[in-house]
Design a protein around this motif. Structure first.
Motif, PDB file in Angstrom:
ATOM      1  N   VAL A 125       7.837 -41.404 -82.734  1.00 42.67           N
ATOM      2  CA  VAL A 125       7.783 -41.770 -81.319  1.00 42.67           C
ATOM      3  C   VAL A 125       7.454 -40.527 -80.500  1.00 42.67           C
ATOM      4  CG1 VAL A 125      10.217 -41.323 -80.795  1.00 42.67           C
ATOM      5  CG2 VAL A 125       8.976 -43.076 -79.498  1.00 42.67           C
ATOM      6  N   VAL A 126       6.805 -40.739 -79.372  1.00 39.32           N
ATOM      7  CA  VAL A 126       6.572 -39.671 -78.399  1.00 39.32           C
ATOM      8  C   VAL A 126       7.477 -39.946 -77.203  1.00 39.32           C
ATOM      9  CG1 VAL A 126       4.926 -38.553 -76.854  1.00 39.32           C
ATOM     10  CG2 VAL A 126       4.182 -39.320 -79.122  1.00 39.32           C
ATOM     11  N   LEU A 127       8.386 -39.036 -76.929  1.00 41.47           N
ATOM     12  CA  LEU A 127       9.276 -39.157 -75.782  1.00 41.47           C
ATOM     13  C   LEU A 127       8.718 -38.393 -74.593  1.00 41.47           C
ATOM     14  CD1 LEU A 127      12.832 -38.659 -77.368  1.00 41.47           C
ATOM     15  CD2 LEU A 127      11.672 -40.816 -76.824  1.00 41.47           C
ATOM     16  N   VAL A 128       8.956 -38.893 -73.401  1.00 40.60           N
ATOM     17  CA  VAL A 128       8.589 -38.181 -72.176  1.00 40.60           C
ATOM     18  C   VAL A 128       9.805 -38.133 -71.264  1.00 40.60           C
ATOM     19  CG1 VAL A 128       6.134 -38.753 -72.238  1.00 40.60           C
ATOM     20  CG2 VAL A 128       7.728 -40.309 -71.101  1.00 40.60           C
ATOM     21  N   GLY A 129       9.846 -37.108 -70.439  1.00 33.33           N
ATOM     22  CA  GLY A 129      10.894 -36.976 -69.437  1.00 33.33           C
ATOM     23  C   GLY A 129      10.278 -37.036 -68.054  1.00 33.33           C
ATOM     24  N   LEU A 130      10.705 -37.981 -67.229  1.00 30.04           N
ATOM     25  CA  LEU A 130      10.194 -38.149 -65.862  1.00 30.04           C
ATOM     26  C   LEU A 130      11.177 -37.494 -64.897  1.00 30.04           C
ATOM     27  CD1 LEU A 130       9.051 -41.869 -66.110  1.00 30.04           C
ATOM     28  CD2 LEU A 130       7.697 -39.813 -66.486  1.00 30.04           C
ATOM     29  N   TYR A 131      10.714 -36.507 -64.173  1.00 29.33           N
ATOM     30  CA  TYR A 131      11.581 -35.717 -63.299  1.00 29.33           C
ATOM     31  C   TYR A 131      11.241 -35.968 -61.836  1.00 29.33           C
ATOM     32  CZ  TYR A 131      13.770 -31.675 -61.066  1.00 29.33           C
ATOM     33  OH  TYR A 131      14.511 -30.859 -60.252  1.00 29.33           O
ATOM     34  N   LYS A 132      12.311 -36.078 -61.028  1.00 30.29           N
ATOM     35  CA  LYS A 132      12.154 -36.225 -59.584  1.00 30.29           C
ATOM     36  C   LYS A 132      13.101 -35.269 -58.886  1.00 30.29           C
ATOM     37  CE  LYS A 132      12.198 -39.617 -55.822  1.00 30.29           C
ATOM     38  NZ  LYS A 132      12.404 -41.052 -55.459  1.00 30.29           N
ATOM     39  N   SER A 133      12.554 -34.417 -58.042  1.00 29.49           N
ATOM     40  CA  SER A 133      13.367 -33.441 -57.314  1.00 29.49           C
ATOM     41  C   SER A 133      14.259 -34.147 -56.305  1.00 29.49           C
ATOM     42  CB  SER A 133      12.478 -32.422 -56.597  1.00 29.49           C
ATOM     43  OG  SER A 133      11.721 -31.677 -57.524  1.00 29.49           O
ATOM     44  N   ARG A 134      15.454 -33.633 -56.137  1.00 29.46           N
ATOM     45  CA  ARG A 134      16.406 -34.250 -55.216  1.00 29.46           C
ATOM     46  C   ARG A 134      15.919 -34.073 -53.773  1.00 29.46           C
ATOM     47  NH1 ARG A 134      20.915 -36.235 -56.480  1.00 29.46           N
ATOM     48  NH2 ARG A 134      20.935 -35.147 -58.488  1.00 29.46           N
ATOM     49  N   GLY A 135      15.976 -35.167 -53.013  1.00 30.14           N
ATOM     50  CA  GLY A 135      15.586 -35.115 -51.608  1.00 30.14           C
ATOM     51  C   GLY A 135      14.113 -35.338 -51.361  1.00 30.14           C
ATOM     52  N   GLU A 136      13.307 -35.465 -52.425  1.00 31.44           N
ATOM     53  CA  GLU A 136      11.877 -35.692 -52.247  1.00 31.44           C
ATOM     54  C   GLU A 136      11.549 -37.172 -52.456  1.00 31.44           C
ATOM     55  OE1 GLU A 136       9.483 -33.184 -54.617  1.00 31.44           O
ATOM     56  OE2 GLU A 136      10.282 -31.311 -53.785  1.00 31.44           O
ATOM     57  N   GLU A 137      10.564 -37.657 -51.715  1.00 32.19           N
ATOM     58  CA  GLU A 137      10.171 -39.057 -51.790  1.00 32.19           C
ATOM     59  C   GLU A 137       9.037 -39.296 -52.786  1.00 32.19           C
ATOM     60  OE1 GLU A 137       9.256 -40.425 -47.907  1.00 32.19           O
ATOM     61  OE2 GLU A 137      11.302 -40.153 -47.132  1.00 32.19           O
ATOM     62  N   GLU A 138       8.527 -38.243 -53.384  1.00 35.51           N
ATOM     63  CA  GLU A 138       7.438 -38.394 -54.339  1.00 35.51           C
ATOM     64  C   GLU A 138       7.921 -39.125 -55.590  1.00 35.51           C
ATOM     65  OE1 GLU A 138       5.910 -34.578 -55.229  1.00 35.51           O
ATOM     66  OE2 GLU A 138       5.222 -34.165 -53.185  1.00 35.51           O
ATOM     67  N   GLU A 139       6.966 -39.785 -56.268  1.00 35.70           N
ATOM     68  CA  GLU A 139       7.303 -40.474 -57.508  1.00 35.70           C
ATOM     69  C   GLU A 139       7.639 -39.453 -58.597  1.00 35.70           C
ATOM     70  OE1 GLU A 139       4.239 -43.109 -58.697  1.00 35.70           O
ATOM     71  OE2 GLU A 139       4.468 -44.444 -56.966  1.00 35.70           O
ATOM     72  N   ALA A 140       8.425 -39.893 -59.567  1.00 30.36           N
ATOM     73  CA  ALA A 140       8.797 -39.014 -60.670  1.00 30.36           C
ATOM     74  C   ALA A 140       7.557 -38.596 -61.449  1.00 30.36           C
ATOM     75  CB  ALA A 140       9.785 -39.719 -61.591  1.00 30.36           C
ATOM     76  N   GLN A 141       7.523 -37.357 -61.902  1.00 30.24           N
ATOM     77  CA  GLN A 141       6.394 -36.827 -62.657  1.00 30.24           C
ATOM     78  C   GLN A 141       6.838 -36.482 -64.076  1.00 30.24           C
ATOM     79  OE1 GLN A 141       5.190 -32.815 -61.562  1.00 30.24           O
ATOM     80  NE2 GLN A 141       7.160 -32.452 -60.540  1.00 30.24           N
ATOM     81  N   ILE A 142       5.886 -36.522 -65.003  1.00 27.45           N
ATOM     82  CA  ILE A 142       6.203 -36.154 -66.378  1.00 27.45           C
ATOM     83  C   ILE A 142       6.483 -34.651 -66.434  1.00 27.45           C
ATOM     84  CG2 ILE A 142       5.290 -35.931 -68.717  1.00 27.45           C
ATOM     85  CD1 ILE A 142       3.931 -38.548 -68.432  1.00 27.45           C
ATOM     86  N   ALA A 143       7.702 -34.318 -66.777  1.00 28.07           N
ATOM     87  CA  ALA A 143       8.123 -32.914 -66.795  1.00 28.07           C
ATOM     88  C   ALA A 143       8.211 -32.359 -68.204  1.00 28.07           C
ATOM     89  CB  ALA A 143       9.478 -32.771 -66.113  1.00 28.07           C
ATOM     90  N   CYS A 144       8.360 -33.234 -69.202  1.00 28.47           N
ATOM     91  CA  CYS A 144       8.529 -32.752 -70.563  1.00 28.47           C
ATOM     92  C   CYS A 144       8.104 -33.841 -71.543  1.00 28.47           C
ATOM     93  CB  CYS A 144       9.977 -32.339 -70.830  1.00 28.47           C
ATOM     94  SG  CYS A 144      11.191 -33.667 -70.570  1.00 28.47           S
ATOM     95  N   THR A 145       7.874 -33.446 -72.767  1.00 28.17           N
ATOM     96  CA  THR A 145       7.513 -34.386 -73.817  1.00 28.17           C
ATOM     97  C   THR A 145       7.897 -33.798 -75.167  1.00 28.17           C
ATOM     98  OG1 THR A 145       5.729 -35.720 -74.795  1.00 28.17           O
ATOM     99  CG2 THR A 145       5.160 -33.503 -74.048  1.00 28.17           C
ATOM    100  N   ALA A 146       8.112 -34.672 -76.135  1.00 29.63           N
ATOM    101  CA  ALA A 146       8.429 -34.253 -77.500  1.00 29.63           C
ATOM    102  C   ALA A 146       8.032 -35.357 -78.457  1.00 29.63           C
ATOM    103  CB  ALA A 146       9.916 -33.929 -77.656  1.00 29.63           C
ATOM    104  N   GLU A 147       7.673 -34.965 -79.665  1.00 24.78           N
ATOM    105  CA  GLU A 147       7.325 -35.926 -80.712  1.00 24.78           C
ATOM    106  C   GLU A 147       8.386 -35.865 -81.808  1.00 24.78           C
ATOM    107  OE1 GLU A 147       4.062 -36.090 -84.297  1.00 24.78           O
ATOM    108  OE2 GLU A 147       3.304 -35.611 -82.288  1.00 24.78           O
ATOM    109  N   VAL A 148       8.807 -37.044 -82.267  1.00 25.16           N
ATOM    110  CA  VAL A 148       9.814 -37.122 -83.320  1.00 25.16           C
ATOM    111  C   VAL A 148       9.304 -38.027 -84.429  1.00 25.16           C
ATOM    112  CG1 VAL A 148      12.206 -37.632 -83.897  1.00 25.16           C
ATOM    113  CG2 VAL A 148      11.620 -36.930 -81.560  1.00 25.16           C
ATOM    114  N   SER A 149       9.300 -37.539 -85.663  1.00 18.75           N
ATOM    115  CA  SER A 149       9.019 -38.392 -86.820  1.00 18.75           C
ATOM    116  C   SER A 149      10.340 -38.624 -87.543  1.00 18.75           C
ATOM    117  CB  SER A 149       7.992 -37.741 -87.749  1.00 18.75           C
ATOM    118  OG  SER A 149       8.444 -36.485 -88.212  1.00 18.75           O
TER     119      SER A 149
END
Length: 324
Positions: A182-206
């Motif tokens: 599987v490929v995991l992603v992490g969606l990050y959103k800064s506190r107090g901001e109205e912008e949509e969450a952005q992909i901040a990290c990713t990792a692959e696991v077998s």
């Protein structure tokens, strides 16, 4: 820290968790198409080497990579026979199903575990949601991986476009092996901001041998054991605890998938901060690249191992060391 010295690319459509996990849910995303197999050593820009995929070499085209003195890469394909039919489950209500491998109940259960996997972490600076990557997030995840390759391999900017294409093909093909990886992603959103969450990290696991990479980095990990790779965090968001949470999510998913408890990952010898994070998370060096690896223009790496518990626990340090 992102470090696969080479990736094996085999292009086929990915699986999406947005689809219903019915016995035939994979069929519509598994159209039989011609397959492309690439192997590239990103650490061998000065001395290009030809690599071959170990996944059914007779079933995929061979790709030759060459780097002329102008520092540009040329790619040449040679087509071979098409891939196997897509997998499907046994259903007595369907007449004359398409021939191909069948999905057993265990596989369907594993797909459901992956589809349900979701973590939400709150920081003082923002929030992080970790889950399997969806099709719509492919481009952003590929961009993050390509940027990390450029940074870690010290590649010139003219390689960026080609690198993004190769990484895209690699990720698409690897996702065809779900639920064995599987490929995991992490969606990050800064506190107090109205912008949509952005992909901040990713990792692959077998999780097992069926999901193992055809040509893993050296020193080679056991193919039948879980393996974490291609883990990276967007540069402006490092040292915020995100990499640590991503590593923990990978470990917890391995436990949920009931894979072997021995998990492996690689860390370059020069990457002191990620190495410190892995050590504090309980990983130990079991093997180190020979100094002769420099002859292939690659950097030496540690193969690190950790024995996971049988149940999920908070076994990762809350240290501030986070660069992955």
């Amino acid at each position: 820290m992102l470090y696969p010295p080479f990736v094996c690319l085999q292009t086929q459509p990915p699986f999406s968790f947005k689809d219903n996990l019915s016995p035939f849910s994979l069929q519509k995303n598994s159209m039989a198409t011609s397959s492309t197999s690439l192997s590239l050593s990103f650490d061998s820009a000065l001395q290009p080497i030809l690599f071959h995929s170990s996944h059914h070499p007779s079933c995929f085209p061979t790709t030759f990579l060459s780097a002329p003195r102008s520092s540009s890469l040329s790619i040449h394909f040679r087509r071979r026979v098409p891939p196997l039919s897509p997998p499907q489950a046994v259903d007595s209500s369907v007449k004359n199903p398409t021939p191909g491998p069948f999905l057993d109940p265990t596989t369907l259960e594993q797909l459901k575990i992956l589809g349900d996997f979701h973590q939400l972490h709150e920081f003082e600076h923002g929030s992080l949601e970790i889950r399997p990557m969806e099709d719509s997030e492919l481009d952003n995840a590929v961009t993050l991986l390509a940027e990390s390759f450029i940074e870690s391999m010290w590649l010139p900017d003219q390689y960026a476009q080609l690198l993004a294409i190769l990484v895209n093909q690699y990720v698409v093909e690897r996702r065809r092996l779900m639920p064995h990886m599987v490929v995991l992603v992490g969606l990050y959103k800064s506190r107090g901001e109205e912008e949509e969450a952005q992909i901040a990290c990713t990792a692959e696991v077998s999780f097992d041998a069926l999901g193992a990479n055809a040509a893993p980095p050296t020193p080679s990990p056991p193919r039948e054991c879980p393996y974490i790779c291609n883990m990276t965090v967007k540069k402006p968001l490092r040292r915020k605890g995100i990499g640590r949470k991503l590593l923990k999510a990978c470990e917890e998913l391995i436990i949920k998938m009931k894979a072997k408890s021995d998990v492996y990952l690689h860390c370059r010898v020069v990457d002191k901060i990620p190495f410190s994070m892995y050590k504090k998370a309980g990983y130990k060096v079991v093997k180190t690249d020979s100094i002769l690896v420099w002859l292939t223009a690659q950097r030496r790496k540690y193969l690190m191992h950790k024995k996971l518990p049988q149940t999920i626990s908070d076994n990762i340090s809350d240290s501030d060391d986070d660069h992955s």
